[in-house]
Structure formats: C-alpha cells, structure tokens
Design an enzyme around this catalytic site. Structure first.
Site, PDB file in Angstrom:
ATOM      1  N   ARG A  71       0.860  -1.180   0.000  1.00  0.00           N
ATOM      2  CA  ARG A  71       0.000   0.000   0.000  1.00  0.00           C
ATOM      3  C   ARG A  71       0.900   1.236   0.000  1.00  0.00           C
ATOM      4  NH1 ARG A  71      -3.678  -2.415  -1.619  1.00  0.00           N
ATOM      5  NH2 ARG A  71      -5.707  -2.839  -0.668  1.00  0.00           N
TER       6      ARG A  71
ATOM      7  N   HIS B 282      -0.765   0.709 -10.269  1.00  0.00           N
ATOM      8  CA  HIS B 282      -1.478  -0.250  -9.409  1.00  0.00           C
ATOM      9  C   HIS B 282      -2.063  -1.385 -10.249  1.00  0.00           C
ATOM     10  CE1 HIS B 282      -3.725  -0.790  -5.329  1.00  0.00           C
ATOM     11  NE2 HIS B 282      -3.395  -1.944  -5.884  1.00  0.00           N
TER      12      HIS B 282
END
Lengths: 315, 315
Positions: B230, B278
């Site tokens: 993250r 991502h």
C-alpha cells in the site's frame, strides 16, 4: 609408454578478456602439462588442445598435433568462418551457468513484454496513469526459434510460469510437451502463433538475415522480438521499418552485427527497442570448467569431445 | 421452512468499475436471489450478503440483516477505516489469479533489478555500451516483508528460479524453507540480508509509514525496493531522499498514497523510480468467483466465511 606420453604436453588457452581463473584452473587440473596463454610461448608441435575464443586467423592451423579445439562459448560462427585444421574435433560449451543466465534473461523480458512494461515506461515518462489490466501468461504465446539446449531450457522455464510456448527448429524434435514446427515449410505456422519471438538460432548460411522484410511482414500483428542469438540473424533496417509500421510492437536486442553497437546506430534511441550489451548470458569457469577439463581428458584418451560441432551444419 | 426462508433474499454487489461479469455470475449461482448492483434498488432489510469494494460510508450499516461483507480484493484497510455493522463477518479475497499475477510481477521486477536493467536502460539512453556481467540469482537476496498468501507464493517462485530469499512477518512462521524473522526486534536482521525489499504488508496502524527515514537509513547499502503493498507503508519524501543519497539504488512502485498518482508528483520523473499504475495484480471473476459464491453459501448456512478478516488485527 601410455598414450599420453606419445602426444604433446602443452595446452594453449587463447581467450583474451576472459576470466583470469580459466588458465589457472586448467593448469590445476593438468599439473603435468604446460598451459600457455600466449601462442608465442608455446612450441606448436607440443600443443595437444587449444581452448579458444576468437583465435587469430592461422593460429590453429599452425598446430600440427592438435587433438581438440574447445570453444569457450556456445556460438562457433566466428570460428568456423576461419580456415581450420582438418580432422581436429571442435567442441563448444554447453555450460549450465550459461544456460541458466540465458533462461533468466528470456524469462525476464518475456514477462516484461507480456506485462507491457515498454508501454508503462512510456506512460511514466509522460506522467500518464494508464491502467493496463494484468493478464495470465497463458494468454501470451512465446515462440522459440531454435531448440538446442538453450531454447529447450527457455521453453521449460516459460512453461513453468504459465506461458504458452511453441517452438521451431530446423529438424523435427519428437516428444516435446509443446507444439513444435520444423523446417522452412512450417515457419509461417510458427509465426502465426507467436506473440513473442525469441531468436536462439545459431548463425549459419541458412539463418543469416532470416529476420528480413519478408519474415517481418508475416509475423502476428503486434508481436515482439527478443534476439539473443546473433546480430546477423536480423536485417537491421527491416527491423526498424517493422517497428515503425507497427508490425512489431517492441524488440529486445542483446546481440548486434557490430559489437559494441556503434554510438551512431539508430537502435540506441529507437523508442521501441531495448538494447542490452550482449550480457544475456556468459560463460563462467565455475560452471563451465568441468566440461572443458572433461573434453581435454577425452582428447588425450582419443575419445570424441562432448558437444562436438559439425562444421558442415555450422553448430 | 428452511434456514434460507427465514433470511433475506437480496445480494448487494457494489464495486463500481469492476468487471461486469461479476453480478451476472453471482446471479447465475443464486437464481432464487435478487442481485442488486445499486443500493437504491435493494430493500435494506432483505440484503443478506454484500459484495463490495470501497462502499460509501454508512451503506453497510444500513443493512440490518446482513450476514456477510465480502470484499472483492485482498486489502481491507479502506473498508476498516469506515464504521461497520457489528458482528457481521468480513471476508477478503485470496484469489489464485490475484496471487499468480502478483507473483509474476514480483518475479519480473526482481529479475530486472538483479540484472541491473535500470542501469542498462540509463546506459542505452546515453548510447553507452556498458557491459555488466550477468550473475546467478542466488547472489541476490530478496527480502519479503509480509508472509501472507501473496508473500509466501512470491517466496516460492523466487526460490524456484534461484534467488536467495528471506522473510519477515509480524508473528513467527514455522517450518519455512527460507530464513524468516519476526516482530519489530528482528526487522534489522532482515534488513541486513535483503538486496531487494518487497513490501507485501497489509496497511494497519502498525505498518503505516513503516518505510520512513529511520527504516531507510539501515537498509543494506544499495538495496532496491518493490512496493506492491500500500502507498501509505512508505513516506514519500524519505524514499526520494534515500534514493538521492544512494542508500537505495532503485524503487519499483505500484501503489501510492493518492491514486492515480497526481501528475505533479516527483515520483513520475525520478530517474531511480519505476511507476506502474497499481496493476501488479487484480481480481478476476474467472478465478475469484468460486470463493465469493462459496462464502455467500457459507453465510446462508450460518457458517463463517473463508479468509475472514480480524478487524482488530487489521487484515
């Protein structure tokens, strides 16, 4: 008198630029022999084995009692372009380290092409967040041109991470666990499958300039190319035109017609070409020495070497 | 009356932007149920299961008879930052496709870092032929921070191509076939081993900002970083300073504090940072549907779901 007593006692090691450990380790393996790293230091009639990379023209022919020419690499195209002494067996290295490094290189670049890294890197340079959906490797077919030890090992590794694999070789291979095409007549079928074409062919009269305008005109639309074979397999201008025309989407090149690649060569800054400095793989004494030592022993015992080259075939 | 008759008959699917196949396939699996993709179309008291990604605040609390919150992804940090209905089990996906894509991403970038591709690409831009000797992967130690299903699978894959692997996890793992460190006290030992640090930790209060100035000051000199966990695990400025100071040699970043990464963010054109959008991995109905359907069935039968999240632990 044993067989060894009747033959020469010198091993010539001529591979400028190679790891210095090579002649040291060969000397350790053959303490009763003289290992020379300079032709001038050797008595020509006493040289029984020559371990070489790019020997100067005439050097090997000057050794009348030579029993083995051992090349310190996998490719013999340069050696075979010289005059060579007749009847002396030539062996090339099939070094497990060389095979492993090559396999890692092909795996790395196949993954990068499959995951569209060239497009993502372009997007980064333009500060563009361009989401590209990750897809399973099985949707990408990697086609391997040339199924020697290197090609077969690449096929195994690519399959193990999930890629679809097809192969092509000059003569038909049996009992492979992936589809395989053989000979010029089946090259088009191979090209219709391959999303990534990996060149792992030896350079011979038949393969020189194989990847020319005609070859590139009939690849799968948007295929990518990885050349880890030899620079002369590819016609440079035809490659650039195919990239510019969108027939190919990207090329990963590790080998070139002239090495180092000349500073003014258009490959350097072509946006669809990745250049690496012929470092996809290399031979190390640590992994290759046993094979060289073994072949010298075989030569001394009058046996043919492992991985013997057929000069007529060219590899 | 069966147990199913006493409970609601609506399944809410709220995951804007997901593959349209999701609600279609869920409907096929539960023909006697109503599958709603809009909260407004559902009668709140009839919703028995919610399949969600980033649900709006308050939505889940408005469902009084909910028996399951199924997240369509592996990370639950965003969900847990909301108020949630008490006593309703939360499940995350451990999707084999998601695990495989992540593993391929980490393998690809570990190989690229090991083979010094960032340096080779810089050399190409400068038309420099800089030979870098290829070395065996075992000489590079990949350290995996976080040994959940993703981390363990990456370790297996990296080991299989020959990398040296070490791991670190919050609590000790037993019977691993690679060295593993546990808890804050052993983090420094982990960092002393790792040439490449892969962040695969969940985002929790304990892991937020873990990779800060202090962390980066004691990595192995010239280590590289891959963040596929993250964005908030890493302090952006500290990362840039560590790269500029040469403490780190390169960072591969797939996750960011703000996504999409803002156009003016310094990561975009930092020469030692690779940005991907991502897309290291994602969840696909094809591979994840069985798990979602199975968990809904378990909820209807009054059983706990697979891959249940512990909100106190944060993952």
């Amino acid at each position: 008198m044993t067989a060894a007593d009747k033959q020469g006692r010198t091993i010539l090691f001529h591979s400028p630029g190679s790891d210095k450990a090579w002649p040291v380790e060969i000397q350790k393996a053959f303490p009763a022999f003289k290992v020379c790293t300079q032709f001038a230091d050797a008595e020509p009639g006493d040289v029984v084995a020559a371990v070489v990379w790019n020997p100067p023209p005439g050097m090997l022919e000057a050794l009348p009692n030579l029993r083995l020419i051992q090349v310190v690499g996998a490719g013999v195209d340069k050696l075979l372009s010289n005059h060579l002494p007749e009847g002396v067996p030539i062996a090339r290295l099939v070094d497990p380290g060389l095979v492993a490094r090559m396999t890692e290189y092909v795996l790395m670049h196949s993954l990068a092409l499959h995951r569209q890294m060239p497009d993502l890197q372009r997007a980064q340079r333009e500060r563009r967040w361009t989401y590209l959906h990750p897809t399973p490797p099985k949707r990408t077919c990697v086609g391997i041109l040339g199924l020697g030890v290197l090609g077969m090992n690449c096929a195994r590794s690519l399959s193990s991470v999930g890629f679809t694999v097809v192969g092509w070789s000059k003569s038909r291979k049996e009992e492979l666990d992936f589809p395989c095409y053989a000979g010029p007549a089946e090259l088009d079928q191979f090209k219709q499958q391959a999303d990534i074409i990996v060149l792992l062919l030896p350079l011979t009269e038949e393969t020189e300039n194989l990847v020319d305008e005609n070859f590139l005109a009939t690849v799968k639309k948007g295929a990518a190319l990885i050349n880890v074979g030899r620079g002369k397999l590819v016609v440079d201008n035809a490659l650039i035109e195919a990239l510019d025309a969108g027939l190919l989407r990207h090329a990963i090149l590790d080998v070139f017609r002239t090495e180092p690649l000349p500073v003014d060569h258009p490959f350097w800054d072509h946006p669809k070409i990745t250049v690496t400095p012929h470092n996809s793989s290399s031979t190390h004494p640590a992994t290759a020495l046993n094979q060289v030592v073994g072949n010298i022993r075989r030569a001394l015992a009058g046996e043919p070497p492992q991985n013997q080259v057929d000069p007529a075939r060219g590899y």
